[in-house]
Design an enzyme around this catalytic site. Structure first.
Site, mmCIF file in Angstrom:
data_model
loop_
_atom_site.group_PDB
_atom_site.id
_atom_site.type_symbol
_atom_site.label_atom_id
_atom_site.label_comp_id
_atom_site.label_asym_id
_atom_site.label_seq_id
_atom_site.Cartn_x
_atom_site.Cartn_y
_atom_site.Cartn_z
ATOM 1 N N ASP A 44 34.752 59.481 -1.001
ATOM 2 C CA ASP A 44 34.624 60.827 -0.438
ATOM 3 C C ASP A 44 33.206 61.085 0.062
ATOM 4 O O ASP A 44 32.258 61.083 -0.719
ATOM 5 C CB ASP A 44 34.971 61.865 -1.516
ATOM 6 C CG ASP A 44 34.791 63.292 -0.991
ATOM 7 O OD1 ASP A 44 35.509 63.665 -0.052
ATOM 8 O OD2 ASP A 44 33.921 64.023 -1.513
ATOM 9 N N TYR A 49 26.616 65.275 4.112
ATOM 10 C CA TYR A 49 25.925 64.413 3.135
ATOM 11 C C TYR A 49 24.949 63.460 3.835
ATOM 12 O O TYR A 49 24.156 62.792 3.178
ATOM 13 C CB TYR A 49 26.910 63.583 2.302
ATOM 14 C CG TYR A 49 27.889 64.372 1.457
ATOM 15 C CD1 TYR A 49 27.787 65.752 1.308
ATOM 16 C CD2 TYR A 49 28.944 63.734 0.804
ATOM 17 C CE1 TYR A 49 28.704 66.462 0.545
ATOM 18 C CE2 TYR A 49 29.862 64.444 0.029
ATOM 19 C CZ TYR A 49 29.743 65.809 -0.088
ATOM 20 O OH TYR A 49 30.653 66.500 -0.844
ATOM 21 N N LYS A 74 34.283 65.290 5.851
ATOM 22 C CA LYS A 74 34.459 66.743 5.998
ATOM 23 C C LYS A 74 33.707 67.304 7.197
ATOM 24 O O LYS A 74 32.607 66.830 7.521
ATOM 25 C CB LYS A 74 33.959 67.450 4.726
ATOM 26 C CG LYS A 74 34.412 66.793 3.435
ATOM 27 C CD LYS A 74 33.996 67.542 2.194
ATOM 28 C CE LYS A 74 34.295 66.751 0.937
ATOM 29 N NZ LYS A 74 33.268 65.780 0.561
ATOM 30 N N HIS A 107 35.007 71.783 5.271
ATOM 31 C CA HIS A 107 34.131 71.740 4.089
ATOM 32 C C HIS A 107 33.916 73.098 3.424
ATOM 33 O O HIS A 107 33.768 73.189 2.209
ATOM 34 C CB HIS A 107 32.782 71.132 4.510
ATOM 35 C CG HIS A 107 32.013 70.503 3.399
ATOM 36 N ND1 HIS A 107 31.141 69.471 3.597
ATOM 37 C CD2 HIS A 107 31.969 70.756 2.065
ATOM 38 C CE1 HIS A 107 30.598 69.118 2.446
ATOM 39 N NE2 HIS A 107 31.085 69.889 1.508
HETATM 40 N N1 LIG Z 1 33.435 69.593 -1.468
HETATM 41 C C1 LIG Z 1 32.382 70.078 -2.038
HETATM 42 O O1 LIG Z 1 31.965 71.204 -1.737
HETATM 43 C C2 LIG Z 1 31.672 69.247 -3.049
HETATM 44 C C3 LIG Z 1 30.610 69.770 -3.800
HETATM 45 C C4 LIG Z 1 30.015 68.969 -4.761
HETATM 46 C C5 LIG Z 1 30.478 67.673 -4.968
HETATM 47 N N2 LIG Z 1 31.505 67.176 -4.206
HETATM 48 C C6 LIG Z 1 32.045 65.799 -4.405
HETATM 49 O O2 LIG Z 1 32.129 65.520 -5.806
HETATM 50 C C7 LIG Z 1 31.407 64.327 -6.072
HETATM 51 C C8 LIG Z 1 30.854 64.291 -7.472
HETATM 52 O O3 LIG Z 1 30.057 65.410 -7.718
HETATM 53 P P1 LIG Z 1 28.638 65.378 -8.416
HETATM 54 O O4 LIG Z 1 27.938 64.126 -8.091
HETATM 55 O O5 LIG Z 1 27.997 66.681 -8.092
HETATM 56 O O6 LIG Z 1 28.963 65.468 -9.964
HETATM 57 P P2 LIG Z 1 29.730 64.608 -11.105
HETATM 58 O O7 LIG Z 1 30.487 63.476 -10.539
HETATM 59 O O8 LIG Z 1 30.411 65.620 -11.933
HETATM 60 O O9 LIG Z 1 28.512 64.069 -11.966
HETATM 61 C C9 LIG Z 1 27.621 63.102 -11.509
HETATM 62 C C10 LIG Z 1 26.514 62.990 -12.550
HETATM 63 O O10 LIG Z 1 27.032 62.515 -13.782
HETATM 64 C C11 LIG Z 1 26.430 61.255 -14.120
HETATM 65 N N3 LIG Z 1 27.490 60.395 -14.645
HETATM 66 C C12 LIG Z 1 28.540 59.860 -13.955
HETATM 67 N N4 LIG Z 1 29.328 59.155 -14.771
HETATM 68 C C13 LIG Z 1 28.763 59.215 -15.998
HETATM 69 C C14 LIG Z 1 29.110 58.678 -17.247
HETATM 70 N N5 LIG Z 1 30.185 57.916 -17.403
HETATM 71 N N6 LIG Z 1 28.288 58.935 -18.316
HETATM 72 C C15 LIG Z 1 27.176 59.687 -18.163
HETATM 73 N N7 LIG Z 1 26.795 60.233 -16.991
HETATM 74 C C16 LIG Z 1 27.587 60.005 -15.916
HETATM 75 C C17 LIG Z 1 25.834 60.717 -12.852
HETATM 76 O O11 LIG Z 1 24.674 59.973 -13.132
HETATM 77 P P3 LIG Z 1 24.558 58.399 -12.718
HETATM 78 O O12 LIG Z 1 24.751 58.314 -11.237
HETATM 79 O O13 LIG Z 1 23.177 58.048 -13.144
HETATM 80 O O14 LIG Z 1 25.618 57.667 -13.497
HETATM 81 C C18 LIG Z 1 25.455 62.014 -12.109
HETATM 82 O O15 LIG Z 1 24.216 62.509 -12.580
HETATM 83 C C19 LIG Z 1 30.326 64.331 -4.979
HETATM 84 O O16 LIG Z 1 29.703 63.084 -4.810
HETATM 85 C C20 LIG Z 1 31.116 64.778 -3.777
HETATM 86 O O17 LIG Z 1 31.868 63.705 -3.224
HETATM 87 C C21 LIG Z 1 32.105 67.943 -3.261
#
Ligand SMILES: NC(=O)c1ccc[n+]([C@@H]2O[C@H](COP(=O)([O-])OP(=O)(O)OC[C@H]3O[C@@H](n4cnc5c(N)ncnc54)[C@H](OP(=O)(O)O)[C@@H]3O)[C@@H](O)[C@H]2O)c1
Length: 285
Positions: A44, A49, A74, A107
């Site tokens: 995604d 981004y 998006k 988006h």
């Molecule tokens: N559509 C929208 O408006 C929108 C908004 C926000 C996000 N998104 C999508 O959602 C995706 C994920 O969101 P996000 O990156 O904000 O948050 P997330 O996936 O909830 O969390 C990512 C964080 O958690 C850590 N992490 C991941 N797996 C882990 C594990 N097994 N143990 C400990 N820590 C862990 C990662 O660190 P490390 O990398 O160091 O492991 C990173 O700091 C985005 O990349 C994007 O594609 C979409």
């Protein structure tokens, strides 16, 4: 990777890999390549981004057959109009080096998303987009949108995590035969998610990590989480969730963690929306 089926028959993997905030393009390419090697098939990204090119390079380098992948991107706010949507889509497609995307989302629920959707439906009918989606639409906007559009989007991607569970939105999407996708499923590490005593206890019982418990909870709720990790070990851990099951009691305990509030920023006043829109126009999409 296990799959679900969208309202138009398209198959979608049960977990997605997200690349938000991966602005170092070499690091992004490396991470996506690693994710694909680890077994993720759903990647995604978004025009906003600013890393679609890196994702495209990783896809190419992976050598995985196109039909085995599920790629979403998006349309950004500045392109959200009938006049600009197709150009925005084709820029993304070119950067990704693809000739179609599996899922294309509006988006944000701002600007002329009715006009943009009309243009995207045309691309959908031409086969350039396999499934259409909206993103960050709350129920009131979605109800209006569904009422006046004949082609129903297949998904809505919204914030969801154990502290903001969105049961009302989930129920509404289910009623309308739309799939819920969850962004920041681990709350991006906020709200001390990894330190939560209930989650830690359940994790210890199953000899799994807190992240695995949360991602399994999504799976059992039939919600597709889009999770990000740049760390190969955690990347692998995050898809190893299909060999255990949370009991009804454990699902209830996690259910009790809901606060009903976002872990990020609510855009619920004119001032906040205006600020967001002003910032949104600065993105180089
Ligand atoms: N559509 C929208 O408006 C929108 C908004 C926000 C996000 N998104 C999508 O959602 C995706 C994920 O969101 P996000 O990156 O904000 O948050 P997330 O996936 O909830 O969390 C990512 C964080 O958690 C850590 N992490 C991941 N797996 C882990 C594990 N097994 N143990 C400990 N820590 C862990 C990662 O660190 P490390 O990398 O160091 O492991 C990173 O700091 C985005 O990349 C994007 O594609 C979409």
């Amino acid at each position: 990777m296990k799959e679900l089926i969208l309202n138009n028959g398209i198959h979608i993997p049960c977990i997605g890999y997200g690349v938000f905030r991966m602005t170092d393009l070499d690091a992004c390419e490396k991470a996506v390549l690693q994710a694909l090697k680890t077994g993720y098939r759903f990647i995604d990204t978004a025009a906003a981004y600013e890393n679609e090119e890196a994702v495209g390079r990783a896809i190419k380098r992976s050598g995985i057959k196109r039909e085995e992948l599920f790629i979403s991107t998006k349309l950004w706010v500045s392109d959200t109009s009938y006049e600009k949507a197709k150009a925005g889509f084709y820029r993304s497609l070119e950067r990704l080096g693809l000739d179609y995307v599996d899922l294309y989302l509006i988006h944000q629920p701002y600007h002329d998303y009715y006009g943009a959707y009309k243009a995207l439906v045309e691309l959908y009918q031409e086969g350039k987009i396999k499934a259409l989606g909206v993103d960050n639409f709350k129920q009131d906007r979605l109800a209006d949108f569904l009422f006046f559009n004949d082609t129903k989007p297949a998904v809505n991607m919204i914030e969801c995590n154990p502290f903001y569970q969105r049961d009302d939105e989930k129920e509404y999407l289910e009623k309308n035969n739309m799939q819920m996708l969850a962004w920041s499923p681990l709350a991006a590490g906020k709200a001390s998610v990894f330190e939560n005593e209930i989650l830690k206890e359940i994790a210890s019982h199953h000899q799994k990590s807190v992240a695995q418990i949360v991602l399994r909870w999504f799976y059992q709720r039939q919600i597709i989480p889009i999770v990000k990790s740049a760390n190969p070990k955690r990347m692998k851990e995050n898809i190893e969730i299909f060999d255990f099951e949370l009991s009804n009691e454990e699902m209830k305990l996690i259910g009790n963690l809901d606060t009903g509030h976002t872990c990020f920023h609510e855009r619920d006043t004119a001032q906040k929306v205006n600020h967001f829109l002003e910032q949104s126009l600065k993105f180089k999409v």
